[in-house]
Design a protein around this motif. Sequence first.
Motif, PDB file in Angstrom:
ATOM      1  N   MET A   1      -3.938   2.206   0.550  1.00  0.00           N
ATOM      2  CA  MET A   1      -3.168   3.442   0.431  1.00  0.00           C
ATOM      3  C   MET A   1      -1.688   3.211   0.706  1.00  0.00           C
ATOM      4  O   MET A   1      -0.826   3.874   0.126  1.00  0.00           O
ATOM      5  CB  MET A   1      -3.753   4.510   1.352  1.00  0.00           C
ATOM      6  CG  MET A   1      -5.147   4.939   0.944  1.00  0.00           C
ATOM      7  SD  MET A   1      -5.862   6.259   1.947  1.00  0.00           S
ATOM      8  CE  MET A   1      -4.970   7.679   1.328  1.00  0.00           C
ATOM      9  N   SER A   2      -1.383   2.242   1.565  1.00  0.00           N
ATOM     10  CA  SER A   2       0.024   1.893   1.793  1.00  0.00           C
ATOM     11  C   SER A   2       0.642   1.268   0.556  1.00  0.00           C
ATOM     12  O   SER A   2       1.870   1.230   0.416  1.00  0.00           O
ATOM     13  CB  SER A   2       0.145   0.929   2.977  1.00  0.00           C
ATOM     14  OG  SER A   2      -0.324  -0.370   2.633  1.00  0.00           O
ATOM     15  N   ASP A   3      -0.211   0.767  -0.372  1.00  0.00           N
ATOM     16  CA  ASP A   3       0.255   0.147  -1.610  1.00  0.00           C
ATOM     17  C   ASP A   3       0.124   1.100  -2.795  1.00  0.00           C
ATOM     18  O   ASP A   3       0.221   0.673  -3.945  1.00  0.00           O
ATOM     19  CB  ASP A   3      -0.532  -1.144  -1.871  1.00  0.00           C
ATOM     20  CG  ASP A   3       0.174  -2.078  -2.840  1.00  0.00           C
ATOM     21  OD1 ASP A   3       1.396  -2.242  -2.712  1.00  0.00           O
ATOM     22  OD2 ASP A   3      -0.511  -2.645  -3.716  1.00  0.00           O
ATOM     23  N   GLY A   4      -0.132   2.377  -2.517  1.00  0.00           N
ATOM     24  CA  GLY A   4      -0.145   3.377  -3.581  1.00  0.00           C
ATOM     25  C   GLY A   4      -1.498   3.737  -4.137  1.00  0.00           C
ATOM     26  O   GLY A   4      -1.602   4.569  -5.048  1.00  0.00           O
TER      27      GLY A   4
ATOM     28  N   GLU B   1      -9.895  -0.274   7.363  1.00  0.00           N
ATOM     29  CA  GLU B   1      -8.715  -1.133   7.333  1.00  0.00           C
ATOM     30  C   GLU B   1      -8.265  -1.434   5.907  1.00  0.00           C
ATOM     31  O   GLU B   1      -7.070  -1.399   5.596  1.00  0.00           O
ATOM     32  CB  GLU B   1      -8.992  -2.440   8.092  1.00  0.00           C
ATOM     33  CG  GLU B   1      -9.202  -2.256   9.581  1.00  0.00           C
ATOM     34  CD  GLU B   1      -7.975  -1.695  10.281  1.00  0.00           C
ATOM     35  OE1 GLU B   1      -6.838  -1.980   9.830  1.00  0.00           O
ATOM     36  OE2 GLU B   1      -8.143  -0.962  11.271  1.00  0.00           O
TER      37      GLU B   1
ATOM     38  N   LYS C   1      -6.711   1.630   4.378  1.00  0.00           N
ATOM     39  CA  LYS C   1      -5.384   1.843   4.943  1.00  0.00           C
ATOM     40  C   LYS C   1      -4.352   0.944   4.260  1.00  0.00           C
ATOM     41  O   LYS C   1      -3.245   1.390   3.920  1.00  0.00           O
ATOM     42  CB  LYS C   1      -5.414   1.579   6.449  1.00  0.00           C
ATOM     43  CG  LYS C   1      -4.097   1.846   7.151  1.00  0.00           C
ATOM     44  CD  LYS C   1      -4.272   1.879   8.665  1.00  0.00           C
ATOM     45  CE  LYS C   1      -4.735   0.552   9.217  1.00  0.00           C
ATOM     46  NZ  LYS C   1      -4.809   0.546  10.697  1.00  0.00           N
ATOM     47  N   ILE C   2      -4.721  -0.319   4.045  1.00  0.00           N
ATOM     48  CA  ILE C   2      -3.821  -1.253   3.365  1.00  0.00           C
ATOM     49  C   ILE C   2      -3.605  -0.826   1.915  1.00  0.00           C
ATOM     50  O   ILE C   2      -2.484  -0.844   1.397  1.00  0.00           O
ATOM     51  CB  ILE C   2      -4.383  -2.692   3.436  1.00  0.00           C
ATOM     52  CG1 ILE C   2      -4.446  -3.165   4.893  1.00  0.00           C
ATOM     53  CG2 ILE C   2      -3.532  -3.646   2.602  1.00  0.00           C
ATOM     54  CD1 ILE C   2      -5.245  -4.440   5.090  1.00  0.00           C
TER      55      ILE C   2
ATOM     56  N   CYS D   1      -5.316   5.432  -4.192  1.00  0.00           N
ATOM     57  CA  CYS D   1      -5.968   6.619  -3.652  1.00  0.00           C
ATOM     58  C   CYS D   1      -7.459   6.530  -3.959  1.00  0.00           C
ATOM     59  O   CYS D   1      -7.887   5.758  -4.822  1.00  0.00           O
ATOM     60  CB  CYS D   1      -5.373   7.896  -4.231  1.00  0.00           C
ATOM     61  SG  CYS D   1      -5.539   8.052  -6.016  1.00  0.00           S
TER      62      CYS D   1
ATOM     63  N   LYS E   1      -2.979  -9.701   5.427  1.00  0.00           N
ATOM     64  CA  LYS E   1      -3.410  -8.825   6.516  1.00  0.00           C
ATOM     65  C   LYS E   1      -4.743  -9.244   7.142  1.00  0.00           C
ATOM     66  O   LYS E   1      -4.976  -8.997   8.334  1.00  0.00           O
ATOM     67  CB  LYS E   1      -3.552  -7.388   5.996  1.00  0.00           C
ATOM     68  CG  LYS E   1      -2.303  -6.812   5.356  1.00  0.00           C
ATOM     69  CD  LYS E   1      -1.225  -6.527   6.377  1.00  0.00           C
ATOM     70  CE  LYS E   1      -0.052  -5.807   5.733  1.00  0.00           C
ATOM     71  NZ  LYS E   1       1.027  -5.508   6.699  1.00  0.00           N
TER      72      LYS E   1
ATOM     73  N   ARG F   1      -4.958   3.501  -8.704  1.00  0.00           N
ATOM     74  CA  ARG F   1      -3.519   3.688  -8.516  1.00  0.00           C
ATOM     75  C   ARG F   1      -2.890   3.987  -9.874  1.00  0.00           C
ATOM     76  O   ARG F   1      -3.139   3.301 -10.844  1.00  0.00           O
ATOM     77  CB  ARG F   1      -2.889   2.437  -7.913  1.00  0.00           C
ATOM     78  CG  ARG F   1      -1.396   2.572  -7.607  1.00  0.00           C
ATOM     79  CD  ARG F   1      -0.874   1.314  -6.947  1.00  0.00           C
ATOM     80  NE  ARG F   1      -0.898   0.180  -7.843  1.00  0.00           N
ATOM     81  CZ  ARG F   1      -0.730  -1.079  -7.453  1.00  0.00           C
ATOM     82  NH1 ARG F   1      -0.554  -1.352  -6.175  1.00  0.00           N
ATOM     83  NH2 ARG F   1      -0.752  -2.073  -8.320  1.00  0.00           N
TER      84      ARG F   1
END
Length: 260
Positions: free
Chosen positions: A232-235, A226, A229-230, A237, A162, A258
């Motif tokens: 959190m998209s992978d689980g 950014e 965001k990446i 927090c 990314k 995580r």
Amino acid sequence: MSEPITLNVGGKLYTTSLSTLTSFPDSMLGAMFSGKIPTKKDRQGNCFIDRDGKIFRYILNFLRTSHLDLPEDFQEMGLLRREVDFYQIQPLIEALQEKEVELSKAEKNAMLNISLDQKTQTVHFTVREAPQIYSLSSSNMEVFSAHIFSTSCLFLKLLGSKLYYCFNGNLSSISSYLQDPNHLTLDWVASVEGLPEEEYTRQNLKRLWVVPDNKQINSFQVFVEEVVKIAMSDGFCIDSSHPHTSDFLNNKIIRLIRYK
């Protein structure tokens, strides 16, 4: 036992038996060494296969034992997957899929720690005002550093897909800057108004971009937004204990976690 056969796989030599190579008749090797597909020879008369020689050891060991044995620190799953796909040994394909699921589950519990640093430095450069007229100029530039540690190797690979450096007019993935599977250090600068593009190259100044959004990262706040965001998209927090949620974007040390 059949007579030994020596293979030259990408320059590496392996010696095995015909019965081992044909133990899975429907595979590529089974077809090659049963005469269904012609084989090539090197100058010494060894059967030549133009594939990765290092990875072939895992293929051959599976033919011998029907077990996929990989070292604990194995880092070439993508390459192994491509080689397994080439040889088309169905039980090995299934064993690799099981191994990848196993590794994925093992990595679900993970921690991500980011340490940030920022400084201002003065950059000097020349500005072409006319064909033969140049003037010396200077400007303040924001310089950023981020030290990233994650217990999940797969997440750092995701991050590398990314984030890209912009240098010398080209974008290059940050994946090549991984010091080891768990650590990544990034150094970049914000764009400077009036600084000619060639000066970034001449002074070895890299900028940082997010793809495929084609978004330049000119501040720590944007960087943190950014990366979070990446993550959190992978689980992942936010770890509520550090830093406090209300001060998350202003903190220089950030931790995400995580759980399974």
